[in-house]
Write a protein that holds these residues in place. Structure first.
Motif, PDB file in Angstrom:
ATOM      1  N   ASP A  48      -0.691   8.723  -9.609  1.00 54.70           N
ATOM      2  CA  ASP A  48      -1.048   7.910  -8.261  1.00 54.70           C
ATOM      3  C   ASP A  48       0.269   7.541  -7.757  1.00 54.70           C
ATOM      4  N   PRO A  49       0.274   7.143  -6.216  1.00 55.74           N
ATOM      5  CA  PRO A  49       1.327   6.806  -5.694  1.00 55.74           C
ATOM      6  C   PRO A  49       1.960   5.291  -6.114  1.00 55.74           C
ATOM      7  N   PHE A  50       3.010   4.732  -5.760  1.00 58.63           N
ATOM      8  CA  PHE A  50       3.399   3.459  -6.319  1.00 58.63           C
ATOM      9  C   PHE A  50       4.095   2.963  -4.951  1.00 58.63           C
ATOM     10  N   VAL A  51       4.217   1.472  -5.089  1.00 60.80           N
ATOM     11  CA  VAL A  51       5.027   0.836  -4.291  1.00 60.80           C
ATOM     12  C   VAL A  51       5.839  -0.279  -5.376  1.00 60.80           C
ATOM     13  N   LEU A  52       7.137  -0.727  -4.879  1.00 66.08           N
ATOM     14  CA  LEU A  52       8.002  -1.563  -5.736  1.00 66.08           C
ATOM     15  C   LEU A  52       8.114  -2.818  -5.060  1.00 66.08           C
TER      16      LEU A  52
ATOM     17  N   ASP B 123     -13.217   0.544   3.011  1.00 66.66           N
ATOM     18  CA  ASP B 123     -12.519  -0.441   3.936  1.00 66.66           C
ATOM     19  C   ASP B 123     -11.233  -0.824   3.316  1.00 66.66           C
ATOM     20  N   TYR B 124     -10.829  -0.934   2.003  1.00 62.47           N
ATOM     21  CA  TYR B 124      -9.959  -1.425   1.432  1.00 62.47           C
ATOM     22  C   TYR B 124      -8.897  -0.371   0.936  1.00 62.47           C
ATOM     23  N   THR B 125      -7.649  -0.771   0.554  1.00 63.18           N
ATOM     24  CA  THR B 125      -6.763  -0.216  -0.204  1.00 63.18           C
ATOM     25  C   THR B 125      -6.113  -1.082  -1.229  1.00 63.18           C
ATOM     26  N   ALA B 126      -6.334  -0.592  -2.485  1.00 67.46           N
ATOM     27  CA  ALA B 126      -6.006  -1.512  -3.806  1.00 67.46           C
ATOM     28  C   ALA B 126      -4.439  -1.310  -4.012  1.00 67.46           C
ATOM     29  N   PHE B 127      -3.675  -2.437  -4.434  1.00 62.55           N
ATOM     30  CA  PHE B 127      -2.380  -2.183  -5.056  1.00 62.55           C
ATOM     31  C   PHE B 127      -2.467  -2.935  -6.288  1.00 62.55           C
ATOM     32  N   VAL B 128      -2.542  -2.124  -7.399  1.00 61.42           N
ATOM     33  CA  VAL B 128      -2.968  -2.665  -8.975  1.00 61.42           C
ATOM     34  C   VAL B 128      -1.520  -2.804  -9.243  1.00 61.42           C
ATOM     35  N   ARG B 129      -1.445  -3.964  -9.788  1.00 59.85           N
ATOM     36  CA  ARG B 129      -0.050  -4.634 -10.556  1.00 59.85           C
ATOM     37  C   ARG B 129       0.025  -3.653 -11.969  1.00 59.85           C
TER      38      ARG B 129
END
Length: 404
Positions: free
Chosen positions: A294-298, A361-367
C-alpha cells in the motif's frame, strides 16, 4: 457459489473495494469474483446456471455497494423486501447496519422506507416501491492493508483470526505492544485481536471469524517512492511490465511506483532488476523479489498507510482538521490511543479503532510504526529476541540481551 467464467486480464486484487473500483472503470467488466483464496478478479461473462462454482462469491454490476458494520450490502433504489424482522424503526442507516449485523443469521437486509426511517427485513422477495430502497445483506466486508512495524512488512486482514499453537501465552491490551512482543519472539508469525485482547500465534494461516483482525508477519520491508515493498529473498515475481533492465533497485522501484499496472520488482542478478506485473511470489533461490504494498505518507516520523475507499472505526468527530499534516501530527502525538485518521469531504478526523471498513466516501490513513532506529528490546518471555524501535532518536549498534 457462482463464478462468472472468463477473467479479465491477469490481475488479482487483495480487497473487494479495489476490484470493484477497477471494474467500475472497465467497460468490459460485468462483475467481480471472490475465489476460494479470498482473491478478487474482474470478469466479463454473464451469470448462468452452468457457472456455479463452490466457495466463490459473485458481485455483479447493478445496484451500488456499501459496507456497514463489517458486512457488504447491495443497494437497489425503488425496490424493497416485503416482510420485516422487527418493528423497530432506525433513524440512520448506520444504526440499522449495527442491528442487522447483530441478527445476521436472520436479517436479510434493510429497507429505507422514508427519510430517517430504516427497518430490518427477513425475506428475499423484492417488490417495486418508488422512492424507497433496499440494502441487501451480502457477505463479510473483507479488508486488508499493509503496514510498516519494527522495520518489517505486515499484512492486516479483517475479519480473520489466526489459530493453532500460541507463540506466547500472554495476551496484550494494545496492538503496538503485541507487535513488539511478536517481533522479539522468533516463533511468532502474527497476532490476532479478538474481544479487545491481542494474542500471539506461531501460525501465519488465517481463517474467517467475525469481529477479529489479524496482523500477519511477512518479512523484511523497503519503504521508498511512496510505497511499502514486501522483500522476499529466494522469490520471484512474474510478468514483465516493460523491457528495461534497471541497474539499481532504486531506479526499478521508482519506475514501478509510477506505473499503475506494475506490482513489484525482481532482482534477477547483479545490477539486473526487472519490473513485474504479477503480485504472487514463486520460489527462485537465485532471486529477490519486492512486491508493492500500500502507499504511505510520513508525518512526525510515523508511517501511515493510505487506503482510498476505506475508513477506520471509532472516528473522533469533535475536532476536524483541514490539513493532512496537522491530523498526522496530532495522531503521532497521541499514538498510544490513535489508530490513524480519515478524510471525508476535505476534513480529517482522528480514529481509535483498528477495524478497516469499505466506504467510498472516505480515505483511511492507518497508523504504522515510527521510522526505526537501532534500539533493541528484551521481553520477559521464554524466547530471547530483539527488534528495532523508534523510541530513540540516535542509532546504536545491535546488542544481545537475555530476559530479566
Amino acid at each position: 457459489g457462482y463464478s462468472l467464467g472468463s477473467m479479465i486480464g491477469k490481475t488479482y486484487y487483495a480487497t473487494r473495494a479495489k476490484a470493484l473500483a477497477a471494474c467500475s472503470k472497465n467497460s468490459k467488466c460485468t462483475g467481480v469474483v471472490r475465489n476460494a483464496k479470498n482473491k478478487y478478479y474482474l470478469t466479463s461473462a454473464k451469470k448462468s446456471g452452468k457457472a456455479k462454482k463452490t466457495n466463490n462469491v459473485l458481485y455483479t454490476k447493478g445496484g451500488s455497494a456499501v459496507a456497514l458494520t463489517g458486512y457488504s450490502y447491495t443497494v437497489y433504489p425503488n425496490y424493497i423486501y416485503t416482510s420485516y424482522l422487527v418493528t423497530t424503526v432506525y433513524k440512520t442507516i448506520a444504526l440499522a447496519g449495527v442491528a442487522c449485523a447483530a441478527k445476521a443469521s436472520t436479517c436479510t437486509g434493510i429497507n429505507k422506507i422514508a427519510a430517517k426511517k430504516y427497518k430490518l427485513t427477513k425475506d428475499t422477495t423484492l417488490k417495486a416501491a418508488t422512492g424507497q430502497k433496499v440494502y441487501i445483506l451480502g457477505g463479510f466486508d473483507y479488508t486488508t492493508r499493509d503496514i510498516y512495524f519494527g522495520n518489517e512488512f505486515w499484512t492486516a486482514k479483517s475479519p480473520y483470526t489466526l489459530s493453532g499453537t500460541l507463540a506466547d501465552k500472554t495476551t496484550y491490551k494494545t496492538r503496538d505492544k503485541a507487535l513488539k512482543h511478536c517481533l522479539a519472539n522468533s516463533a511468532c508469525n502474527g497476532i490476532t485481536l479478538t474481544g479487545g485482547k491481542y494474542t500471539l500465534y506461531k501460525s501465519s494461516t488465517v481463517t474467517t471469524k467475525s469481529g477479529s483482525i489479524s496482523w500477519v508477519r511477512d518479512g523484511d520491508i523497503r519503504t521508498s517512492d511512496g510505497y511499502h515493498w514486501d522483500k522476499q529473498a529466494g522469490k520471484t515475481l512474474t510478468g514483465y511490465y516493460d523491457t528495461t533492465v534497471y541497474t539499481t533497485l532504486a531506479k526499478a522501484t521508482k519506475a514501478c511506483a509510477a506505473a499503475t499496472s506494475c506490482k513489484g520488482v525482481t532482482k534477477e542478478g547483479t545490477k539486473k532488476y526487472r519490473t513485474n506485473t504479477g503480485s504472487t511470489f514463486s520460489t527462485n533461490n537465485a532471486r529477490t523479489a519486492y512486491k508493492q504494498g500500500d502507499p504511505f505518507v510520513l508525518h512526525n516520523h510515523y508511517y501511515f498507510s493510505k487506503i482510498a475507499g476505506s475508513k477506520l472505526t471509532d472516528i473522533q468527530t469533535k475536532k476536524a482538521y483541514t490539513k493532512e499534516a496537522d491530523a498526522g501530527k496530532a495522531c503521532a502525538k497521541a499514538h498510544a490511543t490513535c489508530s490513524g485518521f480519515v478524510l471525508k469531504s476535505k476534513k480529517y478526523y482522528l480514529t481509535k479503532g483498528w477495524v478497516l471498513r469499505t466506504d467510498n466516501d472516505y480515505t483511511a490513513f492507518v497508523r504504522n510504526h515510527a521510522k526505526v532506529t537501532y534500539v533493541e528490546y528484551s521481553t520477559m518471555t521464554p524466547t530471547t529476541g530483539s527488534l528495532r524501535d523508534p523510541s530513540s532518536t540516535t542509532s546504536t549498534p545491535p546488542r544481545s540481551h537475555t530476559p530479566l
